[in-house]
Design a protein around this motif. Sequence first.
Motif, PDB file in Angstrom:
ATOM      1  N   VAL A 139     -11.277  14.853  -9.116  1.00 23.26           N
ATOM      2  CA  VAL A 139     -10.108  15.724  -9.018  1.00 23.26           C
ATOM      3  C   VAL A 139      -9.124  15.355 -10.120  1.00 23.26           C
ATOM      4  O   VAL A 139      -9.116  14.233 -10.623  1.00 23.26           O
ATOM      5  N   PRO A 198     -10.987  11.646  -5.248  1.00 17.46           N
ATOM      6  CA  PRO A 198      -9.980  12.027  -4.254  1.00 17.46           C
ATOM      7  C   PRO A 198      -9.534  10.778  -3.506  1.00 17.46           C
ATOM      8  O   PRO A 198     -10.361   9.938  -3.131  1.00 17.46           O
ATOM      9  N   GLU A 258      -8.426  18.389   2.782  1.00 14.60           N
ATOM     10  CA  GLU A 258      -7.056  18.809   2.462  1.00 14.60           C
ATOM     11  C   GLU A 258      -6.886  19.104   0.978  1.00 14.60           C
ATOM     12  O   GLU A 258      -6.198  20.052   0.602  1.00 14.60           O
ATOM     13  N   LEU A 259      -7.501  18.291   0.112  1.00 12.93           N
ATOM     14  CA  LEU A 259      -7.345  18.480  -1.326  1.00 12.93           C
ATOM     15  C   LEU A 259      -8.218  19.593  -1.883  1.00 12.93           C
ATOM     16  O   LEU A 259      -7.780  20.366  -2.734  1.00 12.93           O
ATOM     17  N   THR A 260      -9.465  19.672  -1.403  1.00 15.88           N
ATOM     18  CA  THR A 260     -10.444  20.544  -2.050  1.00 15.88           C
ATOM     19  C   THR A 260     -10.934  21.708  -1.205  1.00 15.88           C
ATOM     20  O   THR A 260     -11.471  22.671  -1.750  1.00 15.88           O
ATOM     21  N   GLY A 292      -7.962  24.192   0.435  1.00 17.46           N
ATOM     22  CA  GLY A 292      -7.568  23.009  -0.318  1.00 17.46           C
ATOM     23  C   GLY A 292      -6.310  23.229  -1.137  1.00 17.46           C
ATOM     24  O   GLY A 292      -6.018  24.346  -1.566  1.00 17.46           O
ATOM     25  N   ARG A 293      -5.577  22.140  -1.352  1.00 18.84           N
ATOM     26  CA  ARG A 293      -4.342  22.211  -2.149  1.00 18.84           C
ATOM     27  C   ARG A 293      -4.613  22.360  -3.639  1.00 18.84           C
ATOM     28  O   ARG A 293      -3.782  22.875  -4.376  1.00 18.84           O
ATOM     29  N   LEU A 294      -5.775  21.876  -4.100  1.00 20.34           N
ATOM     30  CA  LEU A 294      -6.084  21.931  -5.524  1.00 20.34           C
ATOM     31  C   LEU A 294      -6.795  23.235  -5.865  1.00 20.34           C
ATOM     32  O   LEU A 294      -7.550  23.779  -5.052  1.00 20.34           O
TER      33      LEU A 294
END
Length: 120
Positions: free
Chosen positions: A24, A33, A53-55, A85-87
């Motif tokens: 990431v 991550p 959460e991220l992806t 995901g946030r990203l």
Amino acid sequence: MTPEQAAPGSVEAVVVYDGHLLLVDVPGGWGLPSGVPEPAESPQATAARLVYELTGYPVDGSSPLDPRGSAVVCQLLTQDPSGDGRLTPEQLRWVRFAEAIGAGGLPESVRVHLEGHTPV
């Protein structure tokens, strides 16, 4: 995230799929991550939660690579992220194990794991 960048007590998720490692976008480049456990959360649960959460990728955080659980191998459960995901897709990158090892910056336990699982 390099070992120097990882926050104390954080967990790095080593997401693998078909000879590739998920990286990431982190300050200064590309990294694993990473995040901090919530109260009473195991390293495996932390890794699975933060990757999602991220992806948006659901993963199974199944194998700690060290006794502290600071790096956890995660198996990808589906090739299609949920979109939650946030990203953005531009902030995610799948690289071959050999490329990740050659680029440096990985924790020793992660590098050793990938070297042992790199296709020949």
